[in-house]
Write a protein that holds these residues in place. Structure first.
Motif, PDB file in Angstrom:
ATOM      1  N   THR A  15      48.280  47.282  58.633  1.00 22.41           N
ATOM      2  CA  THR A  15      47.293  46.951  57.961  1.00 22.41           C
ATOM      3  C   THR A  15      46.163  46.498  57.736  1.00 22.41           C
ATOM      4  O   THR A  15      45.341  46.495  57.731  1.00 22.41           O
ATOM      5  CB  THR A  15      47.440  47.227  56.434  1.00 22.41           C
ATOM      6  N   ILE A  16      46.549  45.349  59.145  1.00 27.80           N
ATOM      7  CA  ILE A  16      45.609  44.828  59.795  1.00 27.80           C
ATOM      8  C   ILE A  16      44.589  44.894  61.249  1.00 27.80           C
ATOM      9  O   ILE A  16      45.307  45.835  61.539  1.00 27.80           O
ATOM     10  CB  ILE A  16      46.177  43.185  60.217  1.00 27.80           C
ATOM     11  N   PRO A  17      43.215  45.206  60.194  1.00 28.39           N
ATOM     12  CA  PRO A  17      42.536  45.900  61.432  1.00 28.39           C
ATOM     13  C   PRO A  17      42.239  45.897  62.837  1.00 28.39           C
ATOM     14  O   PRO A  17      42.469  44.308  62.585  1.00 28.39           O
ATOM     15  CB  PRO A  17      41.441  45.915  60.486  1.00 28.39           C
ATOM     16  N   ASN A  18      42.582  46.160  63.922  1.00 24.71           N
ATOM     17  CA  ASN A  18      41.726  45.859  65.163  1.00 24.71           C
ATOM     18  C   ASN A  18      43.486  44.866  66.050  1.00 24.71           C
ATOM     19  O   ASN A  18      42.773  44.278  66.900  1.00 24.71           O
ATOM     20  CB  ASN A  18      40.830  44.612  65.067  1.00 24.71           C
ATOM     21  N   ILE A  19      43.734  45.357  65.630  1.00 26.13           N
ATOM     22  CA  ILE A  19      45.604  45.165  66.726  1.00 26.13           C
ATOM     23  C   ILE A  19      45.610  46.257  67.587  1.00 26.13           C
ATOM     24  O   ILE A  19      45.408  47.397  67.582  1.00 26.13           O
ATOM     25  CB  ILE A  19      46.676  45.550  65.726  1.00 26.13           C
ATOM     26  N   LYS A  20      45.153  46.043  68.858  1.00 23.17           N
ATOM     27  CA  LYS A  20      45.566  46.490  69.972  1.00 23.17           C
ATOM     28  C   LYS A  20      46.901  47.123  70.758  1.00 23.17           C
ATOM     29  O   LYS A  20      46.905  48.398  70.700  1.00 23.17           O
ATOM     30  CB  LYS A  20      44.527  45.347  71.449  1.00 23.17           C
ATOM     31  N   GLU A  21      47.089  46.179  70.404  1.00 24.27           N
ATOM     32  CA  GLU A  21      48.916  46.666  70.915  1.00 24.27           C
ATOM     33  C   GLU A  21      50.066  46.001  70.458  1.00 24.27           C
ATOM     34  O   GLU A  21      49.994  44.693  69.871  1.00 24.27           O
ATOM     35  CB  GLU A  21      48.887  46.459  72.524  1.00 24.27           C
ATOM     36  N   VAL A  22      51.264  46.269  70.379  1.00 27.91           N
ATOM     37  CA  VAL A  22      52.339  46.020  70.228  1.00 27.91           C
ATOM     38  C   VAL A  22      52.904  46.147  71.144  1.00 27.91           C
ATOM     39  O   VAL A  22      53.471  47.346  71.847  1.00 27.91           O
ATOM     40  CB  VAL A  22      52.687  46.614  68.585  1.00 27.91           C
ATOM     41  N   SER A  23      53.965  44.728  71.160  1.00 29.09           N
ATOM     42  CA  SER A  23      55.067  45.295  71.731  1.00 29.09           C
ATOM     43  C   SER A  23      56.498  44.689  71.731  1.00 29.09           C
ATOM     44  O   SER A  23      56.301  43.588  70.815  1.00 29.09           O
ATOM     45  CB  SER A  23      54.967  43.805  73.198  1.00 29.09           C
ATOM     46  N   ILE A  24      57.319  46.111  71.301  1.00 32.22           N
ATOM     47  CA  ILE A  24      58.260  45.784  70.973  1.00 32.22           C
ATOM     48  C   ILE A  24      59.584  46.518  71.853  1.00 32.22           C
ATOM     49  O   ILE A  24      59.731  47.560  72.420  1.00 32.22           O
ATOM     50  CB  ILE A  24      58.669  46.703  69.472  1.00 32.22           C
ATOM     51  N   GLY A  25      60.779  45.999  71.309  1.00 32.77           N
ATOM     52  CA  GLY A  25      61.761  46.479  72.406  1.00 32.77           C
ATOM     53  C   GLY A  25      63.261  45.867  71.671  1.00 32.77           C
ATOM     54  O   GLY A  25      64.188  46.843  71.413  1.00 32.77           O
ATOM     55  N   HIS A  26      63.213  44.631  71.752  1.00 29.81           N
ATOM     56  CA  HIS A  26      65.095  44.764  71.120  1.00 29.81           C
ATOM     57  C   HIS A  26      65.371  45.301  69.642  1.00 29.81           C
ATOM     58  O   HIS A  26      65.871  46.047  69.749  1.00 29.81           O
ATOM     59  CB  HIS A  26      65.403  43.011  70.287  1.00 29.81           C
ATOM     60  N   ALA A  27      64.423  45.668  68.511  1.00 26.85           N
ATOM     61  CA  ALA A  27      64.464  45.596  67.481  1.00 26.85           C
ATOM     62  C   ALA A  27      64.574  47.451  67.655  1.00 26.85           C
ATOM     63  O   ALA A  27      65.190  48.628  67.514  1.00 26.85           O
ATOM     64  CB  ALA A  27      63.521  46.141  66.532  1.00 26.85           C
ATOM     65  N   LEU A  28      63.875  48.526  69.183  1.00 23.39           N
ATOM     66  CA  LEU A  28      63.439  49.009  69.537  1.00 23.39           C
ATOM     67  C   LEU A  28      65.038  50.086  70.048  1.00 23.39           C
ATOM     68  O   LEU A  28      65.345  51.326  69.600  1.00 23.39           O
ATOM     69  CB  LEU A  28      62.399  49.529  70.106  1.00 23.39           C
ATOM     70  N   ILE A  29      65.318  49.301  70.625  1.00 23.88           N
ATOM     71  CA  ILE A  29      66.835  49.384  71.068  1.00 23.88           C
ATOM     72  C   ILE A  29      67.857  49.488  70.257  1.00 23.88           C
ATOM     73  O   ILE A  29      68.732  50.394  70.147  1.00 23.88           O
ATOM     74  CB  ILE A  29      66.720  48.219  72.714  1.00 23.88           C
TER      75      ILE A  29
END
Length: 241
Positions: free
Chosen positions: A208-222
């Motif tokens: 909901t915070i505007p202008n976040i260009k990219e999120v990097s997600i690994g541990h939780a996604l696995i």
């Protein structure tokens, strides 16, 4: 513009390394990520190479080049060995992280009040090679201002405090802190990434915070992939036996 998801493949590499052979193949999972719409892949090779290795950088660069518009992000502490690999392979983005060699996982951003002289020439070197530079940062205005001064293109906000407060059910004030940090960074010409302990439960609220260009997600996604696919695989084995 939608936020880009960059999938961190360190846990795939960790599983591979535990058996001493190339299974599972990190390239296979990178392709799957990109085929279903992820905007990029990330690895964070540490000095002991306990999960992602320096050799994985070239492998993933080759995979990403198969897909138009996708990006490779390499994270790590800018020790000489790391910088040599990054400069040799020219990923789209290098995220500099102030990890110690024996650190289990990232747990703080750069303190540029004391580390600017160390970081600035490294940023300059990477940018001269055509690599976008992001600095792993806490949501602190004074530190973010210094990130701009040392020449960074982006910051990656370290989101563990948000994830912890979300889990506890009292995240409003912490989310506001990240919103203000993002607004300030954007106002001074920095783009904003985010990562660490973001997951399927807390990500939508964070974005909901505007202008976040990219999120990097690994541990939780696995872990979530295991949760959502584990029983299906067991059922397939049961059909065989």
């Amino acid at each position: 513009m939608a936020t880009v998801l960059s999938v961190n493949l360190n846990k795939i590499a960790l599983l591979r390394n535990s058996r001493g052979r190339n299974y599972p193949q990190i390239e296979h999972y990178a392709r799957q990520c990109l085929q279903v719409g992820a905007g990029g892949v990330t690895i964070h090779p540490r000095p002991d190479q306990r999960h992602a290795t320096y050799d994985d950088v070239a492998l993933l660069k080759g995979v990403v080049q198969e897909f138009s518009g996708k990006e490779l992000n390499i994270e790590g502490n800018p020790i000489p060995e790391f910088l040599d690999v990054v400069l040799k392979n020219s990923p789209h983005q290098c995220t500099l992280v102030p990890d110690q060699p024996d650190q289990l996982t990232s747990d703080h951003g750069w303190d540029l009040i004391t580390q600017s002289k160390q970081v600035a020439p490294i940023v300059e070197q990477l940018k001269a090679a055509g690599i976008r530079v992001s600095l792993f940062m806490d949501p602190v205005k004074e530190q973010i201002e210094l990130a701009k001064q040392v020449g960074a293109d982006r910051i990656e906000l370290y989101t563990e405090s948000y994830a912890s407060s979300f889990q506890a059910g009292d995240y409003t004030s912490v989310l506001e802190q990240y919103k203000q940090a993002t607004e300030y960074a954007t106002s001074i010409g920095l783009e904003v990434n985010a990562g660490h302990d973001l997951d399927l439960r807390n990500l939508a609220t964070f974005l909901t915070i505007p202008n976040i260009k990219e999120v990097s997600i690994g541990h939780a996604l696995i872990v979530e992939s295991l949760d959502q696919g584990f029983t299906n695989v067991i059922k397939q084995y049961m059909k065989i036996v």
